[in-house]
Motif scaffolding. Structure first.
Motif, PDB file in Angstrom:
ATOM      1  N   TYR A 233      40.588  38.325  49.299  1.00  0.00           N
ATOM      2  CA  TYR A 233      39.170  38.447  49.665  1.00  0.00           C
ATOM      3  C   TYR A 233      38.590  37.055  49.910  1.00  0.00           C
ATOM      4  CZ  TYR A 233      38.063  37.204  44.770  1.00  0.00           C
ATOM      5  OH  TYR A 233      37.964  36.560  43.559  1.00  0.00           O
ATOM      6  N   HIS A 234      37.582  37.005  50.756  1.00  0.00           N
ATOM      7  CA  HIS A 234      36.839  35.780  51.069  1.00  0.00           C
ATOM      8  C   HIS A 234      35.401  36.219  51.306  1.00  0.00           C
ATOM      9  CE1 HIS A 234      36.492  31.862  53.660  1.00  0.00           C
ATOM     10  NE2 HIS A 234      35.578  31.942  52.701  1.00  0.00           N
ATOM     11  N   ILE A 235      34.544  36.010  50.302  1.00  0.00           N
ATOM     12  CA  ILE A 235      33.188  36.558  50.381  1.00  0.00           C
ATOM     13  C   ILE A 235      32.139  35.506  50.043  1.00  0.00           C
ATOM     14  CG2 ILE A 235      33.869  38.945  49.868  1.00  0.00           C
ATOM     15  CD1 ILE A 235      33.078  38.463  46.944  1.00  0.00           C
ATOM     16  N   THR A 236      30.886  35.813  50.449  1.00  0.00           N
ATOM     17  CA  THR A 236      29.737  34.976  50.126  1.00  0.00           C
ATOM     18  C   THR A 236      28.797  35.790  49.253  1.00  0.00           C
ATOM     19  OG1 THR A 236      29.924  33.833  52.255  1.00  0.00           O
ATOM     20  CG2 THR A 236      27.834  33.621  51.085  1.00  0.00           C
ATOM     21  N   VAL A 237      28.504  35.263  48.062  1.00  0.00           N
ATOM     22  CA  VAL A 237      27.711  36.003  47.073  1.00  0.00           C
ATOM     23  C   VAL A 237      26.440  35.215  46.746  1.00  0.00           C
ATOM     24  CG1 VAL A 237      27.728  37.068  44.776  1.00  0.00           C
ATOM     25  CG2 VAL A 237      29.852  36.898  46.090  1.00  0.00           C
TER      26      VAL A 237
END
Length: 429
Positions: free
Chosen positions: A376-380
């Motif tokens: 996964y590669h996410i912006t939170v």
């Protein structure tokens, strides 16, 4: 020779604990000489583990075992002479004997006779610590004993039923059988309760979706040493066959900080009694639930390939051969031969007692885990601190950066398939 200190009236004396004198007997069929001799050596080791001393060995080559006495008539006479010469306490045969074979041999030999199965059961009985382990061993022992109760001859048989044949009542043989059957039902009932309790724990682990690793391997391969070093636990470890009997599960911290569960299990052995495989099936369910198997092999043992084959056969029998594996060749510091690994699975060569090898093994385990996970590669948003905490505790977080301009965290890592946190990750992809 063993000694025990005895304190009496302020005097100290040494009291000898004499080991039982044992003659071991084996029958070589179509096996290769090397494999048969190894099997006999292993029987000697099992005998020593059970605190016996092998004083003589008798072997015979045959096309098939003698149906009445396991070995031929001439070898039985030779065994009688060995008994007269060494006066043993016990004779151990390297195969499972039928009730009739034990009865026939006992007519010629006035010494207690047991077989390999009974010897292994005895060792297991001595090693069991938990309530479940003790119950499982007793179950296997009683299942082994029940068909052999009639070996004392027809004198114990009940008179036939019907008019004119009614006897004085129940004989001791039938009383023993009835008692054993009652005890078997009682043990099975207790084990069902324990199994249900274990299943609830397993369901909870499934719900939390923690990565589970199980150690498997031939007995005395070094599983407990690896378990202790990786998890900082205190499982019993000793250079003995079946040093560990009861399964134990502990958390193990990997280089990324991710916490996985590691389970130590009972060692396998060739010709493991079917009663034991059946009795310990509930315990081995722990292995069945594993996401990854660490197959520990004693690379210093000349028979390590045979040990590998034995474990693979048992895993096949227990429907566990499809679980991903890493073969861990242990005890590299004791290798005394040109070591050529033969496993078709991913391999690693270590000495479990060396700290750098412990760390190296953890790195290999984590790389294998990552290959089985989803990236996964996410912006939170910074306000979602709970999500960040979940990613740190429930996934392998490889990168976490904070963007001050946007007040967001940029997170990269790997998560187990179908893990509850996957739903949270999906919101930010």
């Amino acid at each position: 020779m063993k000694y025990r200190l005895i304190f009496r009236n302020e005097d100290v004396c040494l009291n000898k604990i004499t080991l039982e004198k044992v003659i071991i007997v084996g029958c070589q069929l179509d096996e290769e000489d090397e494999r048969f001799h190894y099997s006999m050596d292993e029987l000697t080791s099992l005998t020593e583990t059970a605190e016996g001393n092998v004083v003589a060995t008798l072997t015979q080559k045959r096309d098939r075992v003698h149906p009445s006495t396991y070995i031929g008539k001439g070898k039985v006479e030779e065994l009688v002479l060995l008994v007269e010469q060494f006066e043993p306490d016990l004779i151990i045969f390297n195969d499972e004997l039928s009730p009739s074979q034990i009865r026939n041999l006992s007519e010629d030999i006035n010494v207690k006779i047991i077989d390999r199965t009974q010897l292994i059961l005895d060792i297991f009985a001595k090693r069991a610590r938990s309530k479940e382990g003790k119950l499982q061993v007793e179950l296997a022992q009683l299942q082994y004993l029940l068909p052999r109760l009639g070996g004392q001859g027809l004198a114990l048989s009940r008179l036939g039923g019907g008019i004119g044949t009614r006897g004085p009542g129940e004989t001791k043989l039938e009383s023993d059988r009835r008692h054993i059957r009652r005890r078997l039902d009682d043990i099975k009932s207790q084990l069902r309760t324990i199994v249900q309790h274990r299943e609830r724990y397993r369901e909870r682990r499934k719900k939390n979706r923690v990565f589970q690793i199980a150690l498997v391997g031939y007995t005395n391969a070094g599983k407990s040493t690896i378990f202790n070093r990786l998890s900082s636990a205190n499982s019993y470890e000793e250079d003995q066959l079946f040093a560990t009997l009861d399964p134990m599960t502990r958390r193990v911290g990997l280089p990324s900080g991710y916490q996985a569960l590691l389970t130590d299990t009972v060692g396998f052995i060739q010709d493991l009694p079917t009663t034991l495989v059946a009795a310990f099936r509930s315990t081995l369910e722990e292995v069945k639930e594993a996401d990854l198997l660490l197959h520990v092999v004693d690379g210093s043992n000349a028979e390590f390939r045979h040990h590998e084959d034995t474990v693979h056969e048992l895993l096949e029998e227990l429907d566990m051969s499809s679980i991903p594996q890493i073969t861990v060749y242990n005890k590299k510091d004791l290798f005394q031969h040109d070591f050529i690994p033969a496993s078709s699975f991913q391999q690693v060569v270590v000495s479990a007692k060396e700290q750098k090898d412990q760390q190296y093994l953890k790195e290999i385990i984590e790389k294998k885990m990552i290959s089985m996970m989803d990236a996964y590669h996410i912006t939170v948003p910074a306000s979602e601190g709970k999500v960040i905490a979940q990613l740190k505790g429930e996934s392998i977080l490889t990168s976490l950066e904070f963007n001050e301009e946007t007040s967001h965290y940029i997170a990269q890592g790997y998560v187990m398939k179908d893990h509850p946190v996957s739903g949270e990750i999906a919101k930010y992809q």
